[in-house]
Design a protein around this motif. Structure first.
Motif, PDB file in Angstrom:
ATOM      1  N   GLU A 173       0.849  -1.183   0.000  1.00  0.00           N
ATOM      2  CA  GLU A 173       0.000   0.000   0.000  1.00  0.00           C
ATOM      3  C   GLU A 173       0.895   1.247   0.000  1.00  0.00           C
ATOM      4  OE1 GLU A 173      -3.964   1.664   0.033  1.00  0.00           O
ATOM      5  OE2 GLU A 173      -3.121  -0.325  -0.398  1.00  0.00           O
ATOM      6  N   LYS A 230      -4.525  -8.374   4.129  1.00  0.00           N
ATOM      7  CA  LYS A 230      -3.574  -7.303   4.422  1.00  0.00           C
ATOM      8  C   LYS A 230      -2.651  -7.734   5.554  1.00  0.00           C
ATOM      9  CE  LYS A 230      -6.983  -3.793   3.127  1.00  0.00           C
ATOM     10  NZ  LYS A 230      -7.783  -2.620   3.590  1.00  0.00           N
ATOM     11  N   PRO A 232       0.027  -6.073   8.185  1.00  0.00           N
ATOM     12  CA  PRO A 232       0.647  -4.865   8.751  1.00  0.00           C
ATOM     13  C   PRO A 232       2.177  -4.968   8.752  1.00  0.00           C
ATOM     14  CG  PRO A 232      -1.162  -5.620  10.122  1.00  0.00           C
ATOM     15  CD  PRO A 232      -0.917  -6.701   9.115  1.00  0.00           C
ATOM     16  N   ILE A 233       2.828  -3.832   8.529  1.00  0.00           N
ATOM     17  CA  ILE A 233       4.285  -3.778   8.469  1.00  0.00           C
ATOM     18  C   ILE A 233       4.841  -3.218   9.770  1.00  0.00           C
ATOM     19  CG2 ILE A 233       6.290  -2.846   7.235  1.00  0.00           C
ATOM     20  CD1 ILE A 233       4.501  -2.586   4.771  1.00  0.00           C
ATOM     21  N   LEU A 234       5.852  -3.883  10.297  1.00  0.00           N
ATOM     22  CA  LEU A 234       6.550  -3.417  11.494  1.00  0.00           C
ATOM     23  C   LEU A 234       7.939  -2.925  11.082  1.00  0.00           C
ATOM     24  CD1 LEU A 234       5.624  -6.289  13.978  1.00  0.00           C
ATOM     25  CD2 LEU A 234       4.503  -4.062  13.708  1.00  0.00           C
ATOM     26  N   LYS A 285       4.632   0.418  13.828  1.00  0.00           N
ATOM     27  CA  LYS A 285       3.639  -0.273  13.005  1.00  0.00           C
ATOM     28  C   LYS A 285       2.978   0.730  12.085  1.00  0.00           C
ATOM     29  CE  LYS A 285      -0.444  -3.278  13.373  1.00  0.00           C
ATOM     30  NZ  LYS A 285      -1.384  -3.940  14.315  1.00  0.00           N
ATOM     31  N   TYR A 286       3.153   0.516  10.782  1.00  0.00           N
ATOM     32  CA  TYR A 286       2.582   1.477   9.833  1.00  0.00           C
ATOM     33  C   TYR A 286       2.419   0.830   8.456  1.00  0.00           C
ATOM     34  CZ  TYR A 286       1.592   5.760   7.318  1.00  0.00           C
ATOM     35  OH  TYR A 286       0.976   6.710   6.557  1.00  0.00           O
ATOM     36  N   GLY A 287       1.255   1.056   7.846  1.00  0.00           N
ATOM     37  CA  GLY A 287       1.010   0.569   6.500  1.00  0.00           C
ATOM     38  C   GLY A 287       0.866  -0.945   6.436  1.00  0.00           C
ATOM     39  N   PHE A 288       0.776  -1.445   5.206  1.00  0.00           N
ATOM     40  CA  PHE A 288       0.618  -2.885   5.053  1.00  0.00           C
ATOM     41  C   PHE A 288       1.013  -3.355   3.655  1.00  0.00           C
ATOM     42  CE2 PHE A 288      -3.474  -0.897   4.004  1.00  0.00           C
ATOM     43  CZ  PHE A 288      -3.814  -1.489   2.797  1.00  0.00           C
ATOM     44  N   ASP A 289       1.446  -4.605   3.599  1.00  0.00           N
ATOM     45  CA  ASP A 289       1.545  -5.341   2.345  1.00  0.00           C
ATOM     46  C   ASP A 289       0.219  -6.048   2.121  1.00  0.00           C
ATOM     47  OD1 ASP A 289       4.428  -5.013   1.630  1.00  0.00           O
ATOM     48  OD2 ASP A 289       4.715  -6.036   3.552  1.00  0.00           O
ATOM     49  N   TYR A 290      -0.036  -6.476   0.894  1.00  0.00           N
ATOM     50  CA  TYR A 290      -1.285  -7.186   0.632  1.00  0.00           C
ATOM     51  C   TYR A 290      -1.073  -8.316  -0.372  1.00  0.00           C
ATOM     52  CZ  TYR A 290      -1.358  -3.980  -3.429  1.00  0.00           C
ATOM     53  OH  TYR A 290      -1.033  -3.269  -4.555  1.00  0.00           O
TER      54      TYR A 290
END
Length: 301
Positions: A173, A230, A232-234, A285-290
Protein backbone atom coordinates in the motif's frame (compact mmCIF):
# COMPACT_ATOMS: atom_id res chain seq x y z
CA UNK A 1 42.65 -31.22 -3.85
CA UNK A 2 41.26 -28.00 -2.33
CA UNK A 3 38.19 -29.86 -1.04
CA UNK A 4 40.44 -32.50 0.56
CA UNK A 5 42.54 -29.85 2.27
CA UNK A 6 39.44 -28.01 3.52
CA UNK A 7 38.02 -31.28 4.80
CA UNK A 8 41.22 -32.09 6.67
CA UNK A 9 41.22 -28.65 8.20
CA UNK A 10 37.63 -29.16 9.30
CA UNK A 11 36.29 -26.09 7.51
CA UNK A 12 34.88 -27.62 4.36
CA UNK A 13 31.37 -28.03 5.72
CA UNK A 14 31.52 -24.57 7.27
CA UNK A 15 32.28 -22.94 3.92
CA UNK A 16 29.69 -25.07 2.18
CA UNK A 17 26.98 -24.06 4.64
CA UNK A 18 28.14 -20.45 4.50
CA UNK A 19 27.61 -20.24 0.74
CA UNK A 20 24.37 -22.21 0.58
CA UNK A 21 21.26 -20.12 0.02
CA UNK A 22 18.31 -20.71 2.31
CA UNK A 23 14.89 -21.79 1.13
CA UNK A 24 11.90 -19.65 2.12
CA UNK A 25 9.04 -21.79 3.36
CA UNK A 26 5.44 -20.65 3.53
CA UNK A 27 5.30 -21.43 7.24
CA UNK A 28 8.02 -18.80 7.80
CA UNK A 29 6.71 -16.11 5.43
CA UNK A 30 3.26 -14.63 6.05
CA UNK A 31 2.57 -13.60 2.45
CA UNK A 32 3.76 -16.79 0.75
CA UNK A 33 2.13 -18.84 3.49
CA UNK A 34 -1.18 -17.13 2.73
CA UNK A 35 -0.83 -18.04 -0.95
CA UNK A 36 -0.27 -21.67 -0.02
CA UNK A 37 -3.45 -21.54 2.09
CA UNK A 38 -5.40 -20.01 -0.80
CA UNK A 39 -4.41 -22.93 -3.01
CA UNK A 40 -6.46 -25.11 -0.62
CA UNK A 41 -4.53 -28.24 -1.53
CA UNK A 42 -4.71 -27.64 -5.28
CA UNK A 43 -1.37 -28.46 -7.01
CA UNK A 44 0.57 -25.38 -8.10
CA UNK A 45 1.27 -27.04 -11.45
CA UNK A 46 3.15 -24.95 -13.96
CA UNK A 47 4.14 -21.70 -12.20
CA UNK A 48 4.97 -18.29 -13.72
CA UNK A 49 6.82 -15.85 -11.45
CA UNK A 50 6.05 -12.75 -13.52
CA UNK A 51 8.45 -10.39 -11.72
CA UNK A 52 11.00 -12.61 -10.08
CA UNK A 53 13.61 -11.90 -7.44
CA UNK A 54 15.77 -13.91 -5.08
CA UNK A 55 13.17 -13.99 -2.30
CA UNK A 56 10.30 -15.30 -4.41
CA UNK A 57 12.60 -17.82 -6.09
CA UNK A 58 13.64 -19.23 -2.70
CA UNK A 59 9.97 -19.83 -1.95
CA UNK A 60 9.06 -21.22 -5.38
CA UNK A 61 11.93 -23.68 -5.04
CA UNK A 62 10.01 -25.28 -2.15
CA UNK A 63 6.80 -25.88 -4.12
CA UNK A 64 7.74 -29.18 -5.73
CA UNK A 65 6.26 -30.85 -2.66
CA UNK A 66 3.03 -28.91 -3.27
CA UNK A 67 2.43 -30.07 -6.82
CA UNK A 68 4.60 -27.68 -8.81
CA UNK A 69 5.70 -29.34 -12.05
CA UNK A 70 7.89 -26.49 -13.39
CA UNK A 71 8.42 -22.75 -13.10
CA UNK A 72 9.29 -19.82 -15.32
CA UNK A 73 10.90 -16.78 -13.64
CA UNK A 74 10.80 -13.47 -15.53
CA UNK A 75 12.80 -10.34 -14.74
CA UNK A 76 13.36 -7.11 -16.67
CA UNK A 77 16.71 -6.54 -14.96
CA UNK A 78 19.74 -8.17 -16.58
CA UNK A 79 21.73 -8.06 -13.34
CA UNK A 80 18.82 -9.66 -11.47
CA UNK A 81 18.73 -12.44 -14.06
CA UNK A 82 22.32 -13.32 -13.24
CA UNK A 83 21.58 -13.29 -9.51
CA UNK A 84 18.49 -15.46 -9.98
CA UNK A 85 20.40 -17.97 -12.10
CA UNK A 86 23.11 -18.18 -9.45
CA UNK A 87 20.44 -18.55 -6.78
CA UNK A 88 18.67 -21.28 -8.75
CA UNK A 89 21.95 -23.12 -9.19
CA UNK A 90 22.62 -23.03 -5.45
CA UNK A 91 19.07 -24.13 -4.69
CA UNK A 92 19.34 -27.05 -7.10
CA UNK A 93 16.39 -25.95 -9.26
CA UNK A 94 18.29 -24.83 -12.38
CA UNK A 95 17.10 -27.86 -14.33
CA UNK A 96 15.76 -28.41 -17.83
CA UNK A 97 12.04 -27.97 -17.06
CA UNK A 98 12.58 -24.64 -15.26
CA UNK A 99 13.35 -21.40 -17.08
CA UNK A 100 14.75 -17.97 -16.12
CA UNK A 101 13.87 -15.34 -18.70
CA UNK A 102 15.04 -11.73 -19.01
CA UNK A 103 12.84 -9.26 -20.82
CA UNK A 104 10.29 -6.50 -20.45
CA UNK A 105 6.59 -7.25 -20.70
CA UNK A 106 6.15 -4.08 -22.75
CA UNK A 107 9.25 -3.63 -24.88
CA UNK A 108 12.11 -1.20 -24.32
CA UNK A 109 13.23 -0.92 -20.72
CA UNK A 110 15.45 1.37 -18.71
CA UNK A 111 17.73 -0.33 -16.19
CA UNK A 112 17.01 1.72 -13.05
CA UNK A 113 20.57 1.28 -11.78
CA UNK A 114 22.54 2.28 -14.87
CA UNK A 115 19.78 4.04 -16.86
CA UNK A 116 20.88 1.86 -19.77
CA UNK A 117 18.14 0.96 -22.25
CA UNK A 118 17.64 -2.43 -23.80
CA UNK A 119 14.89 -3.81 -25.99
CA UNK A 120 12.82 -6.93 -25.59
CA UNK A 121 9.56 -6.38 -27.42
CA UNK A 122 8.28 -9.83 -26.50
CA UNK A 123 9.17 -12.26 -23.76
CA UNK A 124 9.92 -15.73 -25.08
CA UNK A 125 8.00 -17.88 -22.61
CA UNK A 126 8.40 -21.67 -22.76
CA UNK A 127 4.66 -22.23 -22.19
CA UNK A 128 1.51 -20.66 -23.62
CA UNK A 129 -0.39 -20.79 -20.34
CA UNK A 130 0.24 -21.44 -16.65
CA UNK A 131 -1.65 -23.04 -13.77
CA UNK A 132 -0.44 -20.48 -11.22
CA UNK A 133 0.93 -16.95 -11.73
CA UNK A 134 2.72 -14.93 -9.03
CA UNK A 135 3.09 -11.15 -9.37
CA UNK A 136 5.37 -10.38 -6.41
CA UNK A 137 5.53 -6.55 -6.15
CA UNK A 138 5.49 -6.51 -9.96
CA UNK A 139 2.98 -3.68 -10.41
CA UNK A 140 4.97 -1.38 -8.14
CA UNK A 141 8.23 -2.13 -9.96
CA UNK A 142 6.83 -1.42 -13.40
CA UNK A 143 7.35 2.33 -13.22
CA UNK A 144 11.08 1.65 -13.14
CA UNK A 145 11.03 -0.48 -16.31
CA UNK A 146 7.83 0.08 -18.30
CA UNK A 147 6.05 3.17 -16.95
CA UNK A 148 2.44 4.05 -17.77
CA UNK A 149 1.56 0.44 -18.72
CA UNK A 150 0.31 -0.75 -15.32
CA UNK A 151 -3.33 -1.02 -16.43
CA UNK A 152 -2.29 -3.49 -19.13
CA UNK A 153 -0.34 -5.83 -16.86
CA UNK A 154 -3.11 -7.78 -15.14
CA UNK A 155 -5.04 -8.50 -18.39
CA UNK A 156 -1.77 -9.70 -19.94
CA UNK A 157 -1.20 -12.10 -17.04
CA UNK A 158 -4.81 -13.33 -17.15
CA UNK A 159 -4.34 -14.21 -20.83
CA UNK A 160 -1.44 -16.44 -19.76
CA UNK A 161 -3.51 -18.17 -17.08
CA UNK A 162 -5.20 -21.52 -17.74
CA UNK A 163 -8.95 -21.75 -17.05
CA UNK A 164 -9.31 -22.56 -13.35
CA UNK A 165 -5.84 -21.14 -12.67
CA UNK A 166 -4.97 -18.72 -9.86
CA UNK A 167 -3.26 -15.33 -9.97
CA UNK A 168 -1.69 -13.94 -6.80
CA UNK A 169 -0.73 -10.26 -6.69
CA UNK A 170 1.53 -9.09 -3.87
CA UNK A 171 1.90 -5.37 -3.31
CA UNK A 172 2.64 -2.57 -0.87
CA UNK A 173 0.00 0.00 0.00
CA UNK A 174 1.55 3.34 -1.04
CA UNK A 175 3.22 5.38 1.70
CA UNK A 176 1.73 8.92 1.86
CA UNK A 177 3.59 12.22 2.04
CA UNK A 178 3.11 12.52 5.78
CA UNK A 179 1.27 11.09 8.76
CA UNK A 180 0.93 11.75 12.50
CA UNK A 181 3.19 10.47 15.26
CA UNK A 182 6.43 8.46 15.08
CA UNK A 183 5.32 6.77 11.84
CA UNK A 184 5.98 10.04 10.02
CA UNK A 185 9.66 9.02 9.86
CA UNK A 186 8.59 6.32 7.36
CA UNK A 187 7.01 8.98 5.15
CA UNK A 188 10.01 11.31 5.42
CA UNK A 189 12.46 8.56 4.53
CA UNK A 190 10.32 7.50 1.55
CA UNK A 191 10.18 11.08 0.24
CA UNK A 192 13.91 11.63 0.63
CA UNK A 193 14.85 8.23 -0.84
CA UNK A 194 12.74 8.98 -3.92
CA UNK A 195 14.30 12.44 -4.22
CA UNK A 196 17.74 10.79 -4.29
CA UNK A 197 16.63 8.36 -6.98
CA UNK A 198 15.34 11.21 -9.14
CA UNK A 199 18.42 13.38 -8.59
CA UNK A 200 20.43 10.42 -9.85
CA UNK A 201 18.38 10.47 -13.05
CA UNK A 202 16.70 7.15 -12.28
CA UNK A 203 13.05 6.21 -12.00
CA UNK A 204 11.29 5.46 -8.72
CA UNK A 205 9.07 2.47 -8.17
CA UNK A 206 5.41 3.41 -7.84
CA UNK A 207 3.24 1.26 -5.63
CA UNK A 208 -0.49 0.94 -6.28
CA UNK A 209 -3.21 0.73 -3.61
CA UNK A 210 -5.04 -2.54 -3.06
CA UNK A 211 -8.31 -0.93 -4.14
CA UNK A 212 -6.80 -0.17 -7.56
CA UNK A 213 -5.77 -3.83 -7.95
CA UNK A 214 -9.26 -5.01 -7.02
CA UNK A 215 -10.85 -2.57 -9.46
CA UNK A 216 -8.67 -3.81 -12.31
CA UNK A 217 -9.55 -7.43 -11.59
CA UNK A 218 -13.28 -6.71 -11.52
CA UNK A 219 -13.09 -5.21 -15.04
CA UNK A 220 -11.86 -8.46 -16.60
CA UNK A 221 -14.53 -10.87 -17.93
CA UNK A 222 -14.55 -14.41 -16.54
CA UNK A 223 -12.03 -13.47 -13.87
CA UNK A 224 -13.09 -13.67 -10.23
CA UNK A 225 -11.69 -11.89 -7.18
CA UNK A 226 -11.30 -14.62 -4.54
CA UNK A 227 -10.08 -12.51 -1.65
CA UNK A 228 -7.68 -9.94 -0.24
CA UNK A 229 -5.49 -10.19 2.83
CA UNK A 230 -3.57 -7.30 4.42
CA UNK A 231 -0.37 -7.74 6.42
CA UNK A 232 0.65 -4.87 8.75
CA UNK A 233 4.29 -3.78 8.47
CA UNK A 234 6.55 -3.42 11.49
CA UNK A 235 9.47 -1.04 10.92
CA UNK A 236 12.61 -1.53 13.01
CA UNK A 237 15.74 0.57 12.75
CA UNK A 238 17.45 -1.79 10.29
CA UNK A 239 14.30 -1.81 8.10
CA UNK A 240 14.31 1.99 7.89
CA UNK A 241 18.08 2.11 7.43
CA UNK A 242 17.85 -0.05 4.30
CA UNK A 243 15.68 2.62 2.65
CA UNK A 244 18.04 5.41 3.76
CA UNK A 245 20.94 3.46 2.26
CA UNK A 246 19.09 3.24 -1.07
CA UNK A 247 19.34 7.02 -1.18
CA UNK A 248 23.02 7.00 -0.18
CA UNK A 249 23.87 4.57 -2.98
CA UNK A 250 22.58 7.12 -5.49
CA UNK A 251 25.21 9.73 -4.54
CA UNK A 252 27.69 8.74 -7.31
CA UNK A 253 25.03 9.58 -9.92
CA UNK A 254 24.21 13.07 -8.62
CA UNK A 255 25.05 15.84 -11.13
CA UNK A 256 26.83 18.10 -8.59
CA UNK A 257 28.93 17.39 -5.49
CA UNK A 258 27.08 20.17 -3.63
CA UNK A 259 23.89 18.11 -3.92
CA UNK A 260 25.67 15.11 -2.44
CA UNK A 261 26.89 17.15 0.53
CA UNK A 262 23.43 18.60 1.20
CA UNK A 263 21.60 15.29 0.85
CA UNK A 264 24.15 13.51 3.00
CA UNK A 265 23.25 15.85 5.87
CA UNK A 266 19.53 15.19 5.36
CA UNK A 267 19.95 11.40 5.29
CA UNK A 268 22.24 11.43 8.33
CA UNK A 269 19.61 13.39 10.26
CA UNK A 270 16.92 10.91 9.23
CA UNK A 271 19.22 8.05 10.24
CA UNK A 272 19.63 9.55 13.72
CA UNK A 273 15.90 10.25 14.06
CA UNK A 274 15.05 6.68 13.05
CA UNK A 275 17.55 5.32 15.57
CA UNK A 276 16.01 7.40 18.36
CA UNK A 277 12.41 6.48 17.49
CA UNK A 278 13.22 2.75 17.53
CA UNK A 279 15.65 2.81 20.48
CA UNK A 280 13.22 0.95 22.78
CA UNK A 281 13.24 -2.06 20.41
CA UNK A 282 9.53 -1.44 19.84
CA UNK A 283 8.93 -1.38 16.09
CA UNK A 284 6.82 1.27 14.39
CA UNK A 285 3.64 -0.27 13.01
CA UNK A 286 2.58 1.48 9.83
CA UNK A 287 1.01 0.57 6.50
CA UNK A 288 0.62 -2.88 5.05
CA UNK A 289 1.55 -5.34 2.34
CA UNK A 290 -1.29 -7.19 0.63
CA UNK A 291 -2.04 -10.35 -1.29
CA UNK A 292 -4.92 -10.27 -3.77
CA UNK A 293 -6.10 -13.68 -4.99
CA UNK A 294 -8.10 -14.14 -8.19
CA UNK A 295 -9.10 -17.06 -10.38
CA UNK A 296 -9.89 -17.53 -14.06
CA UNK A 297 -13.25 -19.21 -14.51
CA UNK A 298 -13.01 -22.84 -15.50
CA UNK A 299 -16.03 -22.56 -17.80
CA UNK A 300 -16.20 -19.00 -19.11
CA UNK A 301 -19.51 -17.65 -20.40
Amino acid sequence: LLNVVLSLLGIGNFLKNKTMKKFVYGKDDALFGHIEEQQDGKPFGNVLDAGSGSHSLRWIATLEGKGMTSFTAVTADKNMQLRIMDEAQNLGVLVEENHIVVGNWFGTSNDTTTNESFSSSSIDLPHDQYDTIIADYLIGAMDGFSPYRQEEMIPKLVALLKPGGNLYIIGLEPIPEKTDGPANIICKVRRTRDACIQLAGHRCYREYPVQWIQNQIEKIPDFVLKGTEKFPILYRYDTILRQIDVGRRKFPFFPKPELVDAMKVVLDELDEEARELTSTDTPIKYGFDYVVSAQKKLYPK
